[in-house]
Design a protein around this motif. Structure first.
Motif, PDB file in Angstrom:
ATOM      1  N   GLN A  76       0.824  -1.209   0.000  1.00  0.00           N
ATOM      2  CA  GLN A  76       0.000   0.000   0.000  1.00  0.00           C
ATOM      3  C   GLN A  76       0.863   1.266   0.000  1.00  0.00           C
ATOM      4  O   GLN A  76       1.864   1.321   0.705  1.00  0.00           O
ATOM      5  CB  GLN A  76      -0.842   0.044   1.271  1.00  0.00           C
ATOM      6  CG  GLN A  76      -1.890  -1.029   1.335  1.00  0.00           C
ATOM      7  CD  GLN A  76      -2.936  -0.669   2.371  1.00  0.00           C
ATOM      8  OE1 GLN A  76      -3.595   0.360   2.273  1.00  0.00           O
ATOM      9  NE2 GLN A  76      -3.073  -1.503   3.368  1.00  0.00           N
TER      10      GLN A  76
ATOM     11  N   TYR B 187     -11.988  -5.411   2.252  1.00  0.00           N
ATOM     12  CA  TYR B 187     -10.609  -5.321   1.794  1.00  0.00           C
ATOM     13  C   TYR B 187      -9.932  -6.680   1.525  1.00  0.00           C
ATOM     14  O   TYR B 187      -9.327  -6.888   0.469  1.00  0.00           O
ATOM     15  CB  TYR B 187      -9.875  -4.507   2.866  1.00  0.00           C
ATOM     16  CG  TYR B 187      -8.391  -4.408   2.857  1.00  0.00           C
ATOM     17  CD1 TYR B 187      -7.779  -3.149   2.750  1.00  0.00           C
ATOM     18  CD2 TYR B 187      -7.572  -5.517   3.019  1.00  0.00           C
ATOM     19  CE1 TYR B 187      -6.403  -3.025   2.786  1.00  0.00           C
ATOM     20  CE2 TYR B 187      -6.208  -5.396   3.052  1.00  0.00           C
ATOM     21  CZ  TYR B 187      -5.623  -4.156   2.931  1.00  0.00           C
ATOM     22  OH  TYR B 187      -4.268  -4.032   2.948  1.00  0.00           O
TER      23      TYR B 187
ATOM     24  N   GLN C 234      -8.216  -8.215  -1.910  1.00  0.00           N
ATOM     25  CA  GLN C 234      -6.858  -8.776  -1.899  1.00  0.00           C
ATOM     26  C   GLN C 234      -6.845 -10.178  -2.517  1.00  0.00           C
ATOM     27  O   GLN C 234      -5.933 -10.531  -3.260  1.00  0.00           O
ATOM     28  CB  GLN C 234      -6.304  -8.811  -0.470  1.00  0.00           C
ATOM     29  CG  GLN C 234      -4.898  -9.390  -0.410  1.00  0.00           C
ATOM     30  CD  GLN C 234      -4.167  -9.085   0.894  1.00  0.00           C
ATOM     31  OE1 GLN C 234      -4.643  -8.307   1.719  1.00  0.00           O
ATOM     32  NE2 GLN C 234      -3.020  -9.695   1.087  1.00  0.00           N
TER      33      GLN C 234
ATOM     34  N   ASP D 131      -6.882  -9.667  -6.154  1.00  0.00           N
ATOM     35  CA  ASP D 131      -5.546  -9.237  -6.612  1.00  0.00           C
ATOM     36  C   ASP D 131      -4.675 -10.449  -6.918  1.00  0.00           C
ATOM     37  O   ASP D 131      -3.930 -10.474  -7.894  1.00  0.00           O
ATOM     38  CB  ASP D 131      -4.786  -8.484  -5.496  1.00  0.00           C
ATOM     39  CG  ASP D 131      -5.448  -7.202  -5.043  1.00  0.00           C
ATOM     40  OD1 ASP D 131      -6.215  -6.611  -5.824  1.00  0.00           O
ATOM     41  OD2 ASP D 131      -5.178  -6.788  -3.883  1.00  0.00           O
TER      42      ASP D 131
ATOM     43  N   GLY E  69       4.693 -10.516   4.687  1.00  0.00           N
ATOM     44  CA  GLY E  69       4.995 -10.662   6.106  1.00  0.00           C
ATOM     45  C   GLY E  69       3.901 -11.447   6.820  1.00  0.00           C
ATOM     46  O   GLY E  69       2.831 -11.722   6.259  1.00  0.00           O
TER      47      GLY E  69
ATOM     48  N   ASP F 188       1.765 -10.716   9.009  1.00  0.00           N
ATOM     49  CA  ASP F 188       0.440 -10.099   9.196  1.00  0.00           C
ATOM     50  C   ASP F 188      -0.521 -10.355   8.030  1.00  0.00           C
ATOM     51  O   ASP F 188      -1.714 -10.085   8.156  1.00  0.00           O
ATOM     52  CB  ASP F 188       0.568  -8.589   9.476  1.00  0.00           C
ATOM     53  CG  ASP F 188       1.233  -7.831   8.329  1.00  0.00           C
ATOM     54  OD1 ASP F 188       1.697  -8.459   7.358  1.00  0.00           O
ATOM     55  OD2 ASP F 188       1.283  -6.588   8.408  1.00  0.00           O
ATOM     56  N   GLN F 189      -0.003 -10.869   6.914  1.00  0.00           N
ATOM     57  CA  GLN F 189      -0.888 -11.147   5.771  1.00  0.00           C
ATOM     58  C   GLN F 189      -1.323 -12.609   5.699  1.00  0.00           C
ATOM     59  O   GLN F 189      -2.070 -12.997   4.798  1.00  0.00           O
ATOM     60  CB  GLN F 189      -0.190 -10.763   4.455  1.00  0.00           C
ATOM     61  CG  GLN F 189       0.150  -9.282   4.356  1.00  0.00           C
ATOM     62  CD  GLN F 189      -1.082  -8.408   4.467  1.00  0.00           C
ATOM     63  OE1 GLN F 189      -2.105  -8.665   3.831  1.00  0.00           O
ATOM     64  NE2 GLN F 189      -1.000  -7.383   5.295  1.00  0.00           N
TER      65      GLN F 189
ATOM     66  N   ALA G 259       9.677 -12.254   9.354  1.00  0.00           N
ATOM     67  CA  ALA G 259       8.241 -12.206   9.096  1.00  0.00           C
ATOM     68  C   ALA G 259       7.536 -11.140   9.919  1.00  0.00           C
ATOM     69  O   ALA G 259       6.468 -10.651   9.550  1.00  0.00           O
ATOM     70  CB  ALA G 259       7.609 -13.560   9.396  1.00  0.00           C
TER      71      ALA G 259
ATOM     72  N   ILE H 265       8.962  -7.842  11.851  1.00  0.00           N
ATOM     73  CA  ILE H 265       9.927  -6.899  12.394  1.00  0.00           C
ATOM     74  C   ILE H 265       9.186  -6.009  13.389  1.00  0.00           C
ATOM     75  O   ILE H 265       8.079  -5.536  13.122  1.00  0.00           O
ATOM     76  CB  ILE H 265      10.544  -6.055  11.244  1.00  0.00           C
ATOM     77  CG1 ILE H 265      11.266  -6.956  10.242  1.00  0.00           C
ATOM     78  CG2 ILE H 265      11.446  -4.958  11.780  1.00  0.00           C
ATOM     79  CD1 ILE H 265      12.486  -7.688  10.782  1.00  0.00           C
TER      80      ILE H 265
ATOM     81  N   MET I 158       6.387  -3.318  13.616  1.00  0.00           N
ATOM     82  CA  MET I 158       6.646  -2.014  13.016  1.00  0.00           C
ATOM     83  C   MET I 158       5.547  -1.779  11.992  1.00  0.00           C
ATOM     84  O   MET I 158       5.322  -2.619  11.126  1.00  0.00           O
ATOM     85  CB  MET I 158       8.027  -2.035  12.347  1.00  0.00           C
ATOM     86  CG  MET I 158       8.517  -0.692  11.899  1.00  0.00           C
ATOM     87  SD  MET I 158      10.173  -0.782  11.141  1.00  0.00           S
ATOM     88  CE  MET I 158      11.242  -0.917  12.571  1.00  0.00           C
TER      89      MET I 158
END
Ligand code: TYM
Length: 332
Positions: free
Chosen positions: A9, A128, A132, A135, A147, A149-150, A184, A186, A196
Protein backbone atom coordinates in the motif's frame (compact mmCIF):
# COMPACT_ATOMS: atom_id res chain seq x y z
CA UNK A 1 8.83 -20.54 -14.34
CA UNK A 2 6.59 -20.31 -11.26
CA UNK A 3 4.76 -17.07 -10.87
CA UNK A 4 5.01 -14.72 -7.87
CA UNK A 5 2.76 -11.83 -7.04
CA UNK A 6 2.57 -9.36 -4.20
CA UNK A 7 1.40 -5.85 -3.38
CA UNK A 8 2.11 -2.97 -1.05
CA UNK A 9 0.00 0.00 0.00
CA UNK A 10 1.15 3.55 -0.75
CA UNK A 11 0.08 4.84 2.63
CA UNK A 12 3.21 6.59 3.82
CA UNK A 13 5.94 8.73 2.30
CA UNK A 14 8.39 5.88 2.70
CA UNK A 15 8.45 2.13 3.11
CA UNK A 16 9.85 0.96 6.43
CA UNK A 17 12.14 -1.88 7.41
CA UNK A 18 9.20 -4.15 8.17
CA UNK A 19 8.01 -3.81 4.58
CA UNK A 20 11.50 -4.25 3.23
CA UNK A 21 12.77 -7.17 5.31
CA UNK A 22 9.36 -8.84 5.62
CA UNK A 23 8.36 -8.59 1.98
CA UNK A 24 9.92 -6.48 -0.74
CA UNK A 25 13.43 -7.85 -0.32
CA UNK A 26 12.02 -11.27 -1.16
CA UNK A 27 10.41 -9.71 -4.23
CA UNK A 28 13.83 -8.62 -5.40
CA UNK A 29 15.26 -12.10 -4.86
CA UNK A 30 12.35 -14.03 -6.33
CA UNK A 31 12.15 -12.01 -9.53
CA UNK A 32 15.23 -13.80 -10.83
CA UNK A 33 13.80 -17.28 -11.32
CA UNK A 34 10.09 -16.58 -11.22
CA UNK A 35 7.61 -14.74 -13.35
CA UNK A 36 7.04 -11.68 -11.16
CA UNK A 37 4.08 -9.33 -10.70
CA UNK A 38 4.32 -6.55 -8.12
CA UNK A 39 1.77 -3.85 -7.63
CA UNK A 40 1.00 -0.79 -5.57
CA UNK A 41 -2.35 -1.22 -3.86
CA UNK A 42 -3.81 2.25 -4.33
CA UNK A 43 -7.36 0.92 -4.20
CA UNK A 44 -6.64 -0.65 -0.84
CA UNK A 45 -5.22 2.65 0.38
CA UNK A 46 -8.58 4.44 0.10
CA UNK A 47 -10.25 2.07 2.56
CA UNK A 48 -9.23 4.78 5.01
CA UNK A 49 -9.45 8.46 4.11
CA UNK A 50 -6.60 9.79 1.98
CA UNK A 51 -5.72 13.25 0.78
CA UNK A 52 -5.84 12.83 -3.04
CA UNK A 53 -2.71 14.89 -3.67
CA UNK A 54 -0.75 13.02 -1.02
CA UNK A 55 -1.98 9.65 -2.29
CA UNK A 56 -0.81 10.49 -5.82
CA UNK A 57 2.62 11.51 -4.53
CA UNK A 58 3.00 8.48 -2.32
CA UNK A 59 2.02 6.16 -5.15
CA UNK A 60 4.84 7.48 -7.32
CA UNK A 61 7.23 7.37 -4.40
CA UNK A 62 6.28 3.73 -3.90
CA UNK A 63 7.05 2.97 -7.54
CA UNK A 64 10.39 4.78 -7.29
CA UNK A 65 11.29 2.87 -4.13
CA UNK A 66 10.54 -0.50 -5.72
CA UNK A 67 12.80 0.27 -8.64
CA UNK A 68 15.49 1.76 -6.38
CA UNK A 69 15.57 -1.35 -4.21
CA UNK A 70 16.19 -3.57 -7.18
CA UNK A 71 12.88 -4.61 -8.70
CA UNK A 72 13.94 -4.67 -12.32
CA UNK A 73 11.26 -3.34 -14.68
CA UNK A 74 12.76 -5.46 -17.45
CA UNK A 75 12.03 -8.62 -15.48
CA UNK A 76 9.05 -7.71 -13.32
CA UNK A 77 5.69 -6.21 -14.07
CA UNK A 78 5.40 -3.23 -11.70
CA UNK A 79 1.95 -1.67 -11.83
CA UNK A 80 -0.79 0.20 -10.03
CA UNK A 81 -3.83 -1.74 -8.89
CA UNK A 82 -6.18 0.93 -10.23
CA UNK A 83 -4.68 0.55 -13.71
CA UNK A 84 -6.01 -2.99 -13.98
CA UNK A 85 -9.80 -2.85 -13.58
CA UNK A 86 -10.08 -6.64 -13.38
CA UNK A 87 -9.02 -6.47 -9.69
CA UNK A 88 -12.17 -4.63 -8.66
CA UNK A 89 -14.27 -6.66 -11.07
CA UNK A 90 -13.15 -10.02 -9.70
CA UNK A 91 -13.41 -8.55 -6.21
CA UNK A 92 -17.16 -8.20 -6.73
CA UNK A 93 -17.60 -11.80 -7.85
CA UNK A 94 -15.57 -13.08 -4.88
CA UNK A 95 -17.47 -10.91 -2.44
CA UNK A 96 -20.59 -12.77 -3.53
CA UNK A 97 -18.87 -16.01 -2.50
CA UNK A 98 -17.74 -14.74 0.90
CA UNK A 99 -19.78 -15.22 4.03
CA UNK A 100 -20.42 -12.20 6.19
CA UNK A 101 -19.09 -13.97 9.25
CA UNK A 102 -16.08 -15.15 7.32
CA UNK A 103 -15.19 -11.55 6.44
CA UNK A 104 -15.82 -10.43 10.00
CA UNK A 105 -13.25 -12.86 11.34
CA UNK A 106 -10.39 -11.02 9.62
CA UNK A 107 -8.27 -9.69 12.47
CA UNK A 108 -6.78 -6.77 10.55
CA UNK A 109 -10.26 -5.37 10.09
CA UNK A 110 -10.93 -5.74 13.79
CA UNK A 111 -7.69 -3.95 14.70
CA UNK A 112 -8.06 -1.15 12.20
CA UNK A 113 -11.77 -0.55 12.74
CA UNK A 114 -11.31 -0.41 16.51
CA UNK A 115 -8.73 2.30 16.00
CA UNK A 116 -11.20 4.39 14.02
CA UNK A 117 -13.95 4.15 16.56
CA UNK A 118 -17.17 2.18 16.52
CA UNK A 119 -19.09 2.46 13.26
CA UNK A 120 -16.62 4.83 11.57
CA UNK A 121 -14.89 2.15 9.51
CA UNK A 122 -15.84 1.98 5.83
CA UNK A 123 -17.44 -1.00 4.11
CA UNK A 124 -14.33 -0.99 1.89
CA UNK A 125 -12.15 -1.65 4.92
CA UNK A 126 -14.43 -4.56 5.76
CA UNK A 127 -14.28 -6.12 2.29
CA UNK A 128 -10.61 -5.32 1.79
CA UNK A 129 -9.36 -8.93 2.15
CA UNK A 130 -11.75 -10.00 -0.62
CA UNK A 131 -10.22 -7.45 -2.99
CA UNK A 132 -6.86 -8.78 -1.90
CA UNK A 133 -7.96 -12.30 -2.82
CA UNK A 134 -8.93 -10.99 -6.26
CA UNK A 135 -5.55 -9.24 -6.61
CA UNK A 136 -3.87 -12.56 -6.11
CA UNK A 137 -6.11 -15.08 -7.84
CA UNK A 138 -6.26 -13.17 -11.13
CA UNK A 139 -2.62 -14.04 -11.78
CA UNK A 140 -2.73 -17.67 -10.64
CA UNK A 141 0.56 -17.23 -8.79
CA UNK A 142 2.44 -20.07 -7.09
CA UNK A 143 3.84 -17.87 -4.30
CA UNK A 144 2.85 -14.67 -2.55
CA UNK A 145 5.80 -13.16 -0.63
CA UNK A 146 4.45 -11.24 2.39
CA UNK A 147 5.00 -10.66 6.11
CA UNK A 148 3.28 -12.63 8.86
CA UNK A 149 0.44 -10.10 9.20
CA UNK A 150 -0.89 -11.15 5.77
CA UNK A 151 -1.13 -14.86 6.53
CA UNK A 152 -4.82 -14.77 7.41
CA UNK A 153 -5.63 -12.92 4.18
CA UNK A 154 -3.79 -15.61 2.26
CA UNK A 155 -5.88 -18.27 3.98
CA UNK A 156 -9.07 -16.51 2.96
CA UNK A 157 -7.70 -16.27 -0.58
CA UNK A 158 -7.12 -20.01 -0.69
CA UNK A 159 -10.57 -20.72 0.75
CA UNK A 160 -12.23 -18.53 -1.88
CA UNK A 161 -10.20 -20.10 -4.67
CA UNK A 162 -11.20 -23.55 -3.54
CA UNK A 163 -14.85 -22.56 -3.20
CA UNK A 164 -14.96 -21.09 -6.68
CA UNK A 165 -13.15 -24.09 -8.16
CA UNK A 166 -15.53 -26.58 -6.60
CA UNK A 167 -18.71 -24.60 -7.22
CA UNK A 168 -17.94 -23.89 -10.88
CA UNK A 169 -14.87 -25.37 -12.51
CA UNK A 170 -11.21 -25.43 -11.63
CA UNK A 171 -10.16 -21.88 -12.41
CA UNK A 172 -7.74 -20.68 -9.76
CA UNK A 173 -4.44 -21.98 -8.44
CA UNK A 174 -4.25 -22.20 -4.63
CA UNK A 175 -1.36 -19.82 -3.87
CA UNK A 176 1.24 -20.52 -1.18
CA UNK A 177 2.25 -17.75 1.20
CA UNK A 178 6.01 -17.16 1.04
CA UNK A 179 6.91 -15.95 4.52
CA UNK A 180 10.50 -15.98 5.77
CA UNK A 181 10.48 -16.80 9.44
CA UNK A 182 13.50 -14.70 10.44
CA UNK A 183 11.96 -11.45 9.17
CA UNK A 184 8.24 -12.21 9.10
CA UNK A 185 7.51 -9.76 11.90
CA UNK A 186 9.93 -6.90 12.39
CA UNK A 187 9.10 -5.09 15.62
CA UNK A 188 8.76 -1.42 16.48
CA UNK A 189 11.97 -0.02 17.97
CA UNK A 190 10.14 1.74 20.79
CA UNK A 191 7.63 -1.01 21.46
CA UNK A 192 9.32 -4.27 20.50
CA UNK A 193 6.31 -6.40 21.35
CA UNK A 194 4.33 -4.81 18.46
CA UNK A 195 5.09 -4.96 14.79
CA UNK A 196 6.65 -2.01 13.02
CA UNK A 197 3.67 -0.46 11.26
CA UNK A 198 3.03 2.73 9.36
CA UNK A 199 -0.48 3.08 10.77
CA UNK A 200 0.20 1.97 14.30
CA UNK A 201 3.28 3.21 15.98
CA UNK A 202 4.86 6.53 16.84
CA UNK A 203 7.40 7.40 14.14
CA UNK A 204 10.30 7.15 16.60
CA UNK A 205 9.91 3.37 16.52
CA UNK A 206 9.81 3.03 12.72
CA UNK A 207 12.90 2.90 10.51
CA UNK A 208 11.78 4.51 7.27
CA UNK A 209 13.91 3.77 4.25
CA UNK A 210 13.73 7.38 3.09
CA UNK A 211 14.38 9.12 6.41
CA UNK A 212 17.45 11.29 6.65
CA UNK A 213 20.15 8.74 7.55
CA UNK A 214 21.09 10.86 10.58
CA UNK A 215 17.56 10.52 11.91
CA UNK A 216 17.66 6.79 11.25
CA UNK A 217 20.94 6.35 13.14
CA UNK A 218 19.49 8.25 16.07
CA UNK A 219 16.33 6.12 16.11
CA UNK A 220 18.41 2.96 16.26
CA UNK A 221 20.66 4.28 19.00
CA UNK A 222 17.57 5.16 21.06
CA UNK A 223 15.82 1.84 20.48
CA UNK A 224 14.24 0.38 23.61
CA UNK A 225 16.31 -2.50 24.96
CA UNK A 226 15.63 -5.00 27.64
CA UNK A 227 16.71 -5.37 31.23
CA UNK A 228 19.95 -7.25 31.78
CA UNK A 229 23.10 -6.72 29.78
CA UNK A 230 23.82 -9.77 27.65
CA UNK A 231 23.28 -9.69 23.91
CA UNK A 232 21.30 -12.82 23.22
CA UNK A 233 18.49 -13.80 20.85
CA UNK A 234 15.44 -14.50 23.01
CA UNK A 235 12.22 -13.00 21.64
CA UNK A 236 10.29 -13.79 24.84
CA UNK A 237 12.68 -12.35 27.40
CA UNK A 238 14.55 -9.89 25.21
CA UNK A 239 12.25 -8.67 22.43
CA UNK A 240 14.18 -5.43 21.88
CA UNK A 241 17.63 -6.96 21.49
CA UNK A 242 16.23 -9.88 19.50
CA UNK A 243 14.63 -7.49 17.02
CA UNK A 244 17.90 -5.59 16.57
CA UNK A 245 19.73 -8.88 16.04
CA UNK A 246 17.18 -9.96 13.43
CA UNK A 247 17.56 -6.73 11.50
CA UNK A 248 21.33 -6.88 11.77
CA UNK A 249 21.47 -10.48 10.62
CA UNK A 250 19.10 -9.86 7.71
CA UNK A 251 21.13 -6.91 6.42
CA UNK A 252 24.61 -8.38 6.79
CA UNK A 253 23.93 -12.06 6.18
CA UNK A 254 25.72 -12.92 9.46
CA UNK A 255 23.80 -15.54 11.37
CA UNK A 256 22.22 -14.54 14.67
CA UNK A 257 24.45 -17.11 16.41
CA UNK A 258 27.60 -15.54 15.01
CA UNK A 259 26.40 -12.10 16.09
CA UNK A 260 25.80 -13.38 19.62
CA UNK A 261 29.33 -14.65 19.63
CA UNK A 262 30.73 -11.42 18.23
CA UNK A 263 28.96 -9.36 20.90
CA UNK A 264 29.53 -11.64 23.86
CA UNK A 265 30.55 -9.52 26.86
CA UNK A 266 29.91 -6.24 25.04
CA UNK A 267 27.34 -3.53 25.71
CA UNK A 268 23.93 -2.92 24.17
CA UNK A 269 25.28 0.43 23.02
CA UNK A 270 27.97 -1.25 20.91
CA UNK A 271 25.41 -3.34 19.09
CA UNK A 272 23.18 -0.34 18.44
CA UNK A 273 26.02 1.78 17.18
CA UNK A 274 27.20 -0.92 14.76
CA UNK A 275 23.66 -1.62 13.58
CA UNK A 276 23.13 2.09 12.98
CA UNK A 277 26.22 2.05 10.71
CA UNK A 278 24.98 -1.02 8.83
CA UNK A 279 21.56 0.52 8.29
CA UNK A 280 22.96 3.90 7.24
CA UNK A 281 25.23 2.21 4.69
CA UNK A 282 22.19 0.50 3.28
CA UNK A 283 19.75 3.43 3.19
CA UNK A 284 22.10 6.14 1.96
CA UNK A 285 22.48 4.91 -1.64
CA UNK A 286 18.88 3.67 -1.67
CA UNK A 287 17.61 7.11 -0.78
CA UNK A 288 19.75 8.82 -3.41
CA UNK A 289 18.55 6.43 -6.09
CA UNK A 290 14.90 6.91 -5.11
CA UNK A 291 15.17 10.70 -5.18
CA UNK A 292 16.88 10.49 -8.55
CA UNK A 293 14.10 8.31 -9.96
CA UNK A 294 11.50 10.72 -8.65
CA UNK A 295 13.07 13.43 -10.78
CA UNK A 296 12.23 11.36 -13.86
CA UNK A 297 8.48 10.89 -13.68
CA UNK A 298 8.26 10.18 -17.40
CA UNK A 299 10.40 7.10 -16.86
CA UNK A 300 8.35 5.95 -13.86
CA UNK A 301 5.12 6.37 -15.81
CA UNK A 302 6.58 4.34 -18.64
CA UNK A 303 7.51 1.54 -16.21
CA UNK A 304 3.98 1.56 -14.78
CA UNK A 305 2.39 1.59 -18.23
CA UNK A 306 4.39 -1.41 -19.34
CA UNK A 307 3.63 -3.20 -16.08
CA UNK A 308 -0.10 -2.55 -16.40
CA UNK A 309 -0.14 -3.80 -19.99
CA UNK A 310 1.58 -7.07 -19.05
CA UNK A 311 -0.53 -7.59 -15.93
CA UNK A 312 -3.77 -6.46 -17.58
CA UNK A 313 -3.52 -9.05 -20.34
CA UNK A 314 -3.30 -11.90 -17.83
CA UNK A 315 -5.87 -10.48 -15.46
CA UNK A 316 -8.43 -9.92 -18.21
CA UNK A 317 -8.06 -13.45 -19.49
CA UNK A 318 -8.74 -14.84 -16.00
CA UNK A 319 -11.70 -12.51 -15.55
CA UNK A 320 -13.18 -13.67 -18.87
CA UNK A 321 -13.03 -17.28 -17.66
CA UNK A 322 -14.66 -16.30 -14.39
CA UNK A 323 -17.48 -14.32 -16.02
CA UNK A 324 -18.20 -17.18 -18.36
CA UNK A 325 -18.22 -19.74 -15.54
CA UNK A 326 -20.58 -17.80 -13.28
CA UNK A 327 -23.03 -17.47 -16.17
CA UNK A 328 -22.61 -13.94 -17.47
CA UNK A 329 -23.47 -13.59 -21.14
CA UNK A 330 -20.39 -12.53 -23.09
CA UNK A 331 -20.66 -9.06 -24.61
CA UNK A 332 -21.43 -9.16 -28.33
P1 TYM B 1 1.23 -3.47 3.59
O1 TYM B 1 1.28 -2.35 2.59
O2 TYM B 1 0.71 -3.17 4.95
O3 TYM B 1 2.67 -4.09 3.76
C1 TYM B 1 3.47 -4.50 2.65
C2 TYM B 1 4.21 -5.77 3.02
O4 TYM B 1 5.05 -5.55 4.15
C3 TYM B 1 4.83 -6.56 5.12
N1 TYM B 1 5.05 -5.99 6.47
C4 TYM B 1 5.86 -6.52 7.39
N2 TYM B 1 6.63 -7.62 7.39
C5 TYM B 1 7.37 -7.88 8.51
N3 TYM B 1 7.35 -7.07 9.61
C6 TYM B 1 6.59 -5.97 9.66
N4 TYM B 1 6.59 -5.19 10.73
C7 TYM B 1 5.79 -5.65 8.51
N5 TYM B 1 4.93 -4.63 8.21
C8 TYM B 1 4.49 -4.86 6.96
C9 TYM B 1 3.39 -6.97 4.92
O5 TYM B 1 3.15 -8.25 5.46
C10 TYM B 1 3.27 -6.92 3.42
O6 TYM B 1 3.73 -8.11 2.84
N6 TYM B 1 -2.81 -6.10 2.28
C11 TYM B 1 -1.43 -5.81 1.94
C12 TYM B 1 -1.25 -5.30 0.53
C13 TYM B 1 -1.85 -6.16 -0.52
C14 TYM B 1 -1.36 -7.43 -0.95
C15 TYM B 1 -2.25 -7.83 -1.98
C16 TYM B 1 -0.28 -8.22 -0.59
C17 TYM B 1 -2.96 -5.88 -1.23
N7 TYM B 1 -3.22 -6.86 -2.10
C18 TYM B 1 -2.08 -9.05 -2.65
C19 TYM B 1 -0.10 -9.44 -1.27
C20 TYM B 1 -0.99 -9.83 -2.28
C21 TYM B 1 -0.90 -4.76 2.88
O7 TYM B 1 -1.64 -3.96 3.39
O8 TYM B 1 0.46 -4.71 2.97
Amino acid sequence: RPRVLSGIQPTSDSFHFGNYLGATRQWVDLQRDHQPFFFIADQHAITVEQDPKVLRERTLRAAAQLVAMGIDPERSAIFLQSHVPAHAQLGWVLSCLTGFGEARRMTQFKDKSLKQGEGAASVGLFTYPILQAADILLYRPHYVPVGEDQRQHLELTRDLAQRFNSRYKKTFRLPEPYILKATAKIADLQDPTSKMSKSGSATSGIIFLLDDPKVTAKKIRSAVTDSGTDIRYDPEEKPGISNLLSIYSALTGDTVASLEEQYAGRMYGDLKKDLADVVVDFVTPFRERTLELLEDQAYLMQVLARGAAAAGAIAEATLRDVYQRVGFVAPP
